[in-house]
Design a protein around this motif. Sequence first.
Motif, PDB file in Angstrom:
ATOM      1  N   VAL A 102     -37.420 -19.712  22.677  1.00 54.30           N
ATOM      2  CA  VAL A 102     -38.944 -19.917  23.348  1.00 54.30           C
ATOM      3  C   VAL A 102     -38.512 -20.658  24.898  1.00 54.30           C
ATOM      4  N   GLY A 103     -37.276 -20.860  25.248  1.00 56.57           N
ATOM      5  CA  GLY A 103     -37.451 -21.422  26.711  1.00 56.57           C
ATOM      6  C   GLY A 103     -37.205 -22.790  26.674  1.00 56.57           C
ATOM      7  N   ALA A 104     -36.650 -23.208  28.077  1.00 55.79           N
ATOM      8  CA  ALA A 104     -36.446 -24.717  28.042  1.00 55.79           C
ATOM      9  C   ALA A 104     -37.498 -25.707  27.906  1.00 55.79           C
ATOM     10  N   GLN A 110     -40.146 -25.241  26.234  1.00 53.62           N
ATOM     11  CA  GLN A 110     -40.681 -25.342  24.866  1.00 53.62           C
ATOM     12  C   GLN A 110     -39.454 -25.937  23.993  1.00 53.62           C
ATOM     13  N   ALA A 111     -38.506 -25.620  24.212  1.00 47.08           N
ATOM     14  CA  ALA A 111     -37.141 -26.368  23.437  1.00 47.08           C
ATOM     15  C   ALA A 111     -37.392 -27.658  23.664  1.00 47.08           C
ATOM     16  N   ALA A 112     -37.792 -28.178  24.881  1.00 48.91           N
ATOM     17  CA  ALA A 112     -37.867 -29.748  25.096  1.00 48.91           C
ATOM     18  C   ALA A 112     -38.973 -30.235  24.528  1.00 48.91           C
ATOM     19  N   ALA A 113     -39.907 -29.519  24.098  1.00 51.03           N
ATOM     20  CA  ALA A 113     -41.164 -30.003  23.232  1.00 51.03           C
ATOM     21  C   ALA A 113     -41.035 -29.883  21.722  1.00 51.03           C
ATOM     22  N   GLY A 114     -39.822 -29.585  21.242  1.00 52.06           N
ATOM     23  CA  GLY A 114     -39.251 -29.470  20.014  1.00 52.06           C
ATOM     24  C   GLY A 114     -39.931 -28.174  19.387  1.00 52.06           C
ATOM     25  N   ARG A 115     -39.913 -27.302  20.075  1.00 55.27           N
ATOM     26  CA  ARG A 115     -40.311 -25.895  19.289  1.00 55.27           C
ATOM     27  C   ARG A 115     -39.347 -24.701  19.390  1.00 55.27           C
ATOM     28  N   ALA A 116     -37.814 -25.265  19.363  1.00 57.36           N
ATOM     29  CA  ALA A 116     -36.896 -24.218  19.285  1.00 57.36           C
ATOM     30  C   ALA A 116     -36.903 -23.834  17.900  1.00 57.36           C
ATOM     31  N   MET A 117     -36.687 -22.346  17.594  1.00 59.01           N
ATOM     32  CA  MET A 117     -36.757 -21.940  16.290  1.00 59.01           C
ATOM     33  C   MET A 117     -35.157 -21.403  15.929  1.00 59.01           C
ATOM     34  N   TRP A 167     -45.586 -21.506  17.868  1.00 61.18           N
ATOM     35  CA  TRP A 167     -46.779 -22.174  18.718  1.00 61.18           C
ATOM     36  C   TRP A 167     -47.348 -21.442  19.683  1.00 61.18           C
TER      37      TRP A 167
END
Lengths: 239, 752, 450
Positions: free
Chosen positions: A44-46, A48-55, A131
């Motif tokens: 998801v990229g940095a 989105q990962a910071a927004a809690g969207r890492a899968m 997302w």
Amino acid sequence: MQESSTATTTNGPAKWGMAVDLDRCTGCEACVTACHAENNIPTVGANQAAAGRAMHWIRIERYFEGEFPDVHVKFRPVLCQHCDNAPCEPVCPTYASSHTDEGLNAQVYNRCIGTRYCANACNYNVRFFNWFNPIWEKPLHLQLNPDVSLREVSVMEKCTFCVQRIKEAKIDAKRDARPLADGDVKPACVQSCTANALVFGDLNDPESAVSRLSRSPRGTKLLGDLGTQPKITYLQREG
Amino acid sequence: MDRRQFIKLGAATSATATLAGCGNPENQLIRFIPEDDLIPGISVWKPSICPLCSAGCGVLVRIMEGEAEVIRNGQLGLIKMGLAKKLEGNPQHPVNQGKLCVRGQAALQVTYHPDRIANPLKRSGERGSGQFQEISWDDAIAELVSQMNALAAANDQKSLGFLTRPLRGQRQRLVAEFLSRFGAPAALDFEVLGEDVMRRANARSFGYDQLSTFDLAQSRYVLTLGADFLGTWNSPVSQSVGYGEMRQGRPGIRATFVQVEPRMSQTGANADEWVPIKPGTEGVLALGLAHVIMAARLFPAAAAGRAGAQVAGWANGLPAYTPQEVERITGIAAARVERLAREFAEQRPSVAIIGGAPLAHTNGTFNALAVNALNALVGSIGQPGGVYFTPRANVGGAQAGTAQAGRTIDKVAAEILATERSPIQLLMLGEANPVFGTPPAWRVKEALAKIPYIVSFGNFLDETSSLSDLILPDHSFLESWVDDVPESGAMVAVASLAPPAMRPLHQTRAMPDVLLDLGRRLTPAIELPWQNYQAMLQAAFSTLPAPPAPAGEEPADVWRTAQAQGGWWGEVAARPAAAAAQGQAPAAYTEAQFDGAAAEYPYHFLPYASQQFLDGSLAHLPWLQELPDVLTSAMWSSWVEINTQTASQLGIVQGDLVEVGSGQGTLRAPVFVSPAIAPDVIAMPVGQGHETFTRYASGRGANPISILAPVLEAETGSLAWAATRVRVSKVDGDGGLILFGGSLREHSEEHR
Amino acid sequence: MSRIAPNQMTDDLLRPLLHTTWKFYAGVAVLGSIVLAGLGAWFYQVYMGLGITGDNWPVFWGFHETNFVFWIGISHAGTLISAILRMVDATWRRPVTRCAEAITAFALMIGALFPLIHLGRPWLAWWLIPYPSERMIWPNFRSPLAWDFFAINTYLTSSLLFLFLPMLPDLAVVRDKTTGLRSKIYGLLSLGWQGTPKQWHRLEMAMHIMAIAIIPIAVSVHTIVSFDFSMAVVPMWHSTIFGPYFVAGAIFSGIAALIIAMALLRKILHLEAYLEPIHFNNLGKLLFTMSLLWGYFVFNERLTTWYGNETHEMAAFWITQTGRYAPLFWTMVFCNFILPFPFLAIRKLRTITGCVIASCGVVVGMWLERFLIIVPSLSTKPITYSWGRYMPQWPEITIMIGSIAAMVLLYVLFSKFVPLISMWEMKVGEHPEVKEAASVAAAQEAGELL
């Protein structure tokens, strides 16, 4: 739906389960990337990962215990527990989250309307939501596994116990006119596990490796007191 | 507009819309006739070799038919071709036994990386500006030929340099042959976190100039000093497989595992007992254990043999290393030292493993020799559950000489900077990134800038290859013939080999073939006996002994079987240990020297190979960037680890931005507050902080190497990367630490 | 209650319908653009995906679901109040009922939109409709979301009916007072009301039946909304108290919304003569009762959790009591309990202003309550490694503001086209039968005693 499971044993359909030996797990995370590669899980990229969207369908949980210098760490691989009494299933208004006759918690992507209720009801937090539409920057799309469908935006996804590998093993067994043997099916995480901490197999076969391990006195269920009847048994560390 | 017009218009519009639907450029590409014979939906597993670290694991590549955009005869088009879909460990391979680590799993993305260099490039802007233009292979090679011919014409062949990460197998042999026949000095090896200290110590103690192999599966007691053997060190997959067996593989037997290190590594996190130690005193602990063992007459000093002789005072039972003295130096309680010693001597087979930071102090060789002697004392050398040295397969006859002994990048850089005319006029650059991976004081970038012509074989633009004048991109490992001779990790001799698993995706060429081609085009030509690299491999592997065939059958063709199974492995005649060098004084403990006064720089700075990026060479792979580091759960980030108490004294909380300063410079990174690190140590993973390294890594985080002092290990002269002291201060700004996990603890007491 | 001549009353109450000022247009324009902004944000969300909101792993629900529960709660204002008051024949209800019923209908319309807004793939929402398909795929009747679908639709239908039925005589009055197209439309809407005794009788009967039927519907709706949470084994969600707790909270916030709406109408439409302090006083007493009831529920919920001291629950408990969400929690307690207490308990302070201040607090507090039920529990589910946080982003904030504007806009438009005070009921009240007069007096007396 009711596809007859090619007789693995004479006793009817399999009941797929896993044993996780926490005394073997080293926290190497090979399973995590293996799962990404096998199951077309998007990066998801940095931001989105910071927004809690890492899968991460499988993750290694790390818990510190004690304070310096008497400090210990516990690793615990957590993936979908494929509960027999799964809280995610009844809450889905469209049956996108449903149980297969082999005990898998299936997620029917096409049927998912994105209420995210299943993810809330799941106490293991092993469900991941798309997302946004996933992006594979060319030519990274060439790495995609053609056996696994891609998920689009607003669809929930989760560990499938590599159902595509289960199918493949069954087809191979059928082609060779032999019963499915213990160890024929190896989800990507199990295949990659460097210390052989993950063992997968049929819980309906009392002699399978996973059944034997699941009966170990070290065996526990994650949040077992919630009554979810998970099909993953964690073998606690000794010493 | 009347009705008729309207209908016409409508028809025209819909026709346009239909055509626009075909406007997808993919559909306008021509389709080439497939070159591979594949059945759609059926996967084929082909062997290959993981190139990402020096372990040399064998992999199986899942190849399936797919559709890729490729250029054939200068024309862009679509082709159905076999595409690699997944990498798994090769179950037959003796090193990794069917397993593959997290980085190996991600190696797939090297081939499909969107920022891979797809064509030969020629510099078009200022050096280092990153501006290149595409040129044809013919032009590129012609240009390089003219550059090399000019050297030859000026009788200046010795000013050709070849800088690469350590090569092995036939690649190494080819490069060595090429250089020596041209008249150039041997290749210059560069590794960020090199293992020269361990090799030197093993050569001294045991006569084997190589890393050790551990038979963990049969060990009953493992004592590790700093080595992250389950994560990044030596042959981690092989060691992890053994670890699993040593814990739960034997009914009723479970080995004890003690890890000694000032910052808990992924490996240390698995230990039964984690023992923090003062950095640079690991050897003292090992000798303390040896002292107790000898004093208790559990083993005689003589049992250590040659390894013991490498340590001063060994024969007398190490009188200087009493538990009390060890406590004073290492900070580990005397009683604990005694207990560990007894456990080590009594729960046999036991093995001590040293690696990583303990060897990266000024007294690294001493530390390694001390541990070697300890292992030898309890009889753990060459015994089940102990230390082995992987036998070497003799592929293709004698190995050409290894890299020039003692010639390291820091010395070469100094030479270049010290002379008016650079002693290297033409540099060939393999996969090595010293600009990223060396302390700034070595001024490698400046030195490279003084070299008139640099040609790179790299696949990606990084800090070093972006300085080159010409880039001749290599195939990815999946697209080329690969071979390897693993240094450690297997109990039998291994020579891995694999044909290309898939056809090249881009206009790249295999570096060995480019060298062979180049050699033929030079004046005077370099006549190497092989038409291409495949021929070279075939010639080399054909010399290996075939496995014994059943009576009445022809012995199998080694070349074919090796290709099919991913290499050759088997027993070879034991290699005798090299004789001990004469006149080498036994090693005695000298206090590790650190750069920076303790008053001004109160903390030890401990960089460590990261689980995701190793030495930073893998920071370009998105799967690894998004992999949560197992101890911190950080993704896409740099961070520094600071002890809980220290952090609270400094008024720092999780995620705060801090400035870490050494005598060499400063860097900024967010803080991860950890209970599993000594209060006087600041640890930081190597890997991020790339200026230039593809879209995924460029400008992300900070590089700990950029503040390292150029302190050298006393005996080998390799970089003592754990010998820098730093100060830490909180600064304003967003740390930008991205964590996957929530609470650090399972039973959170946050709100009690 | 002051006496107003019937003709005067008709004029007063029909004035907003017949005279339009620039203020109305300006108001509609402003509100309309805010609503459009909210709609735009939603379309953007549908186009881009829910990633533009603050929802994340593991807090999969946030503002949208908070607003859903909030609006469904507000919708309990009306119907329940007017139904109960109708059933007990409380005559002071007369000027209040329609305002209240309108709130119900509109809040419910808006509330019912949020399940749609929160969906990842709203274009597939029709899969919740149980239609016979050739593949025999039905909605999952085990899912509380499917229950929601039926409960909300039932409630919406019945509240619209409940609002519409007693409007018939008034619509007929408007029909008779207007000419041309407008008269025709009102004629259509009044369904041929002539005011015959038979029609009056039928209307009375229908209203009685509706009033009785709608109370269980309203109670069940908010209970079912509470089931969205309490059916999931999530810390602090899985609670038996949620049904009544949600219903009480809903009525609580509904009354507060009603008081605010009435005060605004009184001021803007100059209905001082109709919406008198006595109405506010009575509603204030009701609000006070609900405030105490709400406090009682919160105390119960918190005490049992705390005393039980179950590990997973305690995480969600402490994060609201002393942790990250404590400021919001204590603001909620202040708004719902501490602030209203003096204004509602002390007769002198229970003025229109006092009631409005208390109500404003309650509306804010009840919104916070919904938020605090949803988000903290999701961010502290049992596996501590998966703990997370939630921060709303502009789209969901815009949609929320849009929903508030939509509520006001619907109300403004409603007041433009329908008399907001039930004229016929007021007129019935002007000629009270003996029994009824007695009860009015009794009510007033009771009011003074309190």
